[in-house]
Design a protein around this motif. Sequence first.
Motif, PDB file in Angstrom:
ATOM      1  N   LEU A 108     -32.497 -28.605  49.263  1.00  0.00           N
ATOM      2  CA  LEU A 108     -33.344 -29.130  50.326  1.00  0.00           C
ATOM      3  C   LEU A 108     -34.701 -29.574  49.795  1.00  0.00           C
ATOM      4  O   LEU A 108     -35.303 -30.521  50.320  1.00  0.00           O
ATOM      5  N   ARG A 109     -35.253 -28.862  48.803  1.00  0.00           N
ATOM      6  CA  ARG A 109     -36.532 -29.293  48.255  1.00  0.00           C
ATOM      7  C   ARG A 109     -36.407 -30.677  47.615  1.00  0.00           C
ATOM      8  O   ARG A 109     -37.304 -31.519  47.737  1.00  0.00           O
ATOM      9  N   ALA A 110     -35.302 -30.933  46.920  1.00  0.00           N
ATOM     10  CA  ALA A 110     -35.089 -32.261  46.346  1.00  0.00           C
ATOM     11  C   ALA A 110     -34.871 -33.303  47.431  1.00  0.00           C
ATOM     12  O   ALA A 110     -35.312 -34.455  47.303  1.00  0.00           O
ATOM     13  N   CYS A 111     -34.201 -32.908  48.548  1.00  0.00           N
ATOM     14  CA  CYS A 111     -34.043 -33.835  49.681  1.00  0.00           C
ATOM     15  C   CYS A 111     -35.402 -34.213  50.258  1.00  0.00           C
ATOM     16  O   CYS A 111     -35.653 -35.385  50.590  1.00  0.00           O
ATOM     17  N   ALA A 112     -36.286 -33.232  50.382  1.00  0.00           N
ATOM     18  CA  ALA A 112     -37.618 -33.527  50.921  1.00  0.00           C
ATOM     19  C   ALA A 112     -38.364 -34.485  50.004  1.00  0.00           C
ATOM     20  O   ALA A 112     -39.065 -35.397  50.473  1.00  0.00           O
ATOM     21  N   HIS A 113     -38.216 -34.306  48.677  1.00  0.00           N
ATOM     22  CA  HIS A 113     -38.866 -35.220  47.743  1.00  0.00           C
ATOM     23  C   HIS A 113     -38.288 -36.628  47.862  1.00  0.00           C
ATOM     24  O   HIS A 113     -39.027 -37.623  47.816  1.00  0.00           O
ATOM     25  N   SER A 138     -30.049 -19.157  49.986  1.00  0.00           N
ATOM     26  CA  SER A 138     -28.806 -19.501  50.673  1.00  0.00           C
ATOM     27  C   SER A 138     -28.965 -20.750  51.520  1.00  0.00           C
ATOM     28  O   SER A 138     -27.982 -21.439  51.816  1.00  0.00           O
ATOM     29  N   VAL A 139     -30.223 -21.064  51.919  1.00  0.00           N
ATOM     30  CA  VAL A 139     -30.486 -22.278  52.693  1.00  0.00           C
ATOM     31  C   VAL A 139     -30.897 -23.414  51.758  1.00  0.00           C
ATOM     32  O   VAL A 139     -30.370 -24.529  51.839  1.00  0.00           O
ATOM     33  N   ALA A 140     -31.845 -23.146  50.869  1.00  0.00           N
ATOM     34  CA  ALA A 140     -32.349 -24.147  49.914  1.00  0.00           C
ATOM     35  C   ALA A 140     -32.112 -23.613  48.508  1.00  0.00           C
ATOM     36  O   ALA A 140     -32.902 -22.815  47.999  1.00  0.00           O
ATOM     37  N   SER A 141     -31.021 -24.035  47.906  1.00  0.00           N
ATOM     38  CA  SER A 141     -30.635 -23.458  46.617  1.00  0.00           C
ATOM     39  C   SER A 141     -31.595 -23.835  45.495  1.00  0.00           C
ATOM     40  O   SER A 141     -31.574 -23.200  44.441  1.00  0.00           O
ATOM     41  N   ASP A 142     -32.444 -24.855  45.698  1.00  0.00           N
ATOM     42  CA  ASP A 142     -33.368 -25.273  44.644  1.00  0.00           C
ATOM     43  C   ASP A 142     -34.800 -24.858  44.941  1.00  0.00           C
ATOM     44  O   ASP A 142     -35.742 -25.460  44.413  1.00  0.00           O
TER      45      ASP A 142
END
Length: 729
Positions: free
Chosen positions: A168-173, A228-232
């Motif tokens: 999810l962090r990479a998706c936000a980026h 478990s929600v944001a694996s990165d």
Amino acid sequence: MRRGFGERLGLPGALGSLPLAPLAREYQELMERQLEAGLRHAGEALTDPQEAASGDAFVSVLDGVALCTPRRRRLVDEAALLSLADARPERAPVLRLLAGIRRHDPALLRRVLLYQLLPLLRQGATGLGLDPAEHGLLAKASRTLPVLDDPRRTAAEALAPLWSRRRLRACAHALATLGPDVLRADPGLAGLDARLRGLLADCDRTLAAAASGTDPAEAEAGYLRVLSVASDDDEAVRGLIRLGTAPSAADAPLTARPADGGRVALSWPGRPGTHWRVLRDGPGRALPVPGATGTASTAVDADPPVGLRVRYAAFPVEDGRPTGTPLVSRPLLVAPDAEEVALDDGPGRIAVRWRRPRTASATVLALTGPGTGAAPVRHTVDRAEEHVFTDLEPGTYTLTLTTRHPSPGGGTVDSPGVLRTGAVHAWPRPLTALTAEPGPEDGVRFTGHGGEGAEVRLVTWPEGTAPAPGTELRTAALPAPLPWARYGAADRTTPDGAFAGLVSAVTVRGERALAGPGVRVDVPGPVGAPRAVREPGGLVRLLFDWPSGAGAVRAAWDGGELRISRSRYVREGLRLPLGPGPRHVTLRPLVPEARPGDGAAVAVPRAPVGVDVPGEAVVRYRLLTRRRGLGRRVPYAVEVSAHGHDPARPLPSLVLVHRDSVRPRHAEDGTVLLRIEGAALAAAPFQTLGLPPVPDLSRPPYALRAFLLGDGAGAVRLEEPALTTLVVR
């Protein structure tokens, strides 16, 4: 007639929002298969190329994805895509991927096709196999959308794979890279952004609570919920690493140590059935170690960041999710040492060779020992991988070799260093000159200058491989000494056979040796198996094995000499006019004359070989006959005489051979009628022997002939009577 969605609303109403991201996790593979099939967009796989070129078939994408012909319009579902894949094997990979996208989300197929068509229409592409009415409308609409440059297009196509892996962090980026104008133009992306913000806000609250809490178990549970929600989520990973860090470096459960090739070897206590994932924690974010995933309790980081201090953490995982606190190593400064360090000594020196790590900017060498004084001798090498310390005394030396690496902060860091011990040994003194002195009759003596206190060996090297004088050698690698050549010996020696080549001197002291000068020597082989055979007229034929390496042979006797070449000897033989008396002949091989460009060589004479030629011995015989009927004369006895032979040498035996019709050619070519042994012949130099009563002698035609047999037969001349007396008709 049923009306379609576009027909009910009209084309502008069916247009709706247009996609600016495919949002399909199979999209990257779809692009690869398209390129292999030569398709500009995936919709070209739906139509037959010939029908599409003639306008008899086209694709509609606004009111659902449909395949249209002049007579019908058919919506394309999963079953239709799989049927087309079976009918068109060359486009089957693309069609099966489209069927998978349609199965996952019916609306996603339309989004993917529109995402590929819009850039083509903006560029003015034609012949796309699209509904002509939709072609113009989409071309006009595409010019109102934001243009995606390469970074934004890459971010748009990465959203679905990142989301499927819970990154999810990479998706936000990626959404931040697309920008607010793209999100406003594509409601699908705006909805994804809103959902993502909610999930990450929950993660941030959980992270804050875990970081501020005092219960390690609650903190661990919070970090695991976030992963478990944001694996990165790097903050959650670092939080777990902090919980797993041992109080002291000695208690670190994971071992990280430098390995060959600039790698880092990792090991930790194994747990049966546990899957592991290894991360490298350093400046920035924690990154996974490639290939370090599985049930093994060892791993290798093949490309660690040089010049940085890092830690490694092995996470227990299940279905790719961490299930607990990791095993953490102590901090490790990544600064690879030099490899394959080798020391070789020479006269007063130590040569150092090593393999420099690819990241090293310099190598620092420090040498201590009896020849360096109190402070070590230091030397810095930038790019080379070898260095020589000279002017050293014999003794033991210690070398420390350190590599220097640039750090990301602009400074340098040094490796731990490699320690090696070497010795400077006492080497022999070189030989400065070598001479070969041939004897007047036989042999060669080798003398020279230099080499005091060392053993001097004379050797031969394979042609063209003789080392230059002064070359440093190891005694074990020297050729075997020549058994016939001795340096400085008072007597002269000669090889058993022929020799023509370079004799090199080597000075030896213990295990070490120095190559010296050489001298070319040419020695012919000896004359082999000489023997003499007398011939009529006082001639003597000399027979011998030609000496190897000889250009000629000189025959000498009292009163004369003769030089003969090998070609003449093979063609004519060697015959000497020695007369009937006994003689002594010597045969000496001669070295071939040097040709221009061969270089000067010392010609060594070979001792001559002597041959004693006895005096000429003659055996004569004649048949005694009597008349018998019609004037025929039939032999009844043989008269034999011998003279001129040496009493000390036995005479050969004489045999008289009978054969019907034709004259015998040798002793076995007929029947032996009479044999006189050599001793009996020598005891009675003149004798008459009657022929035995053989019936065949009374029935001509037949022929008789005598032969000499046994030792010395070649040295005795047999005089035969007239042929007419030996043939009876």
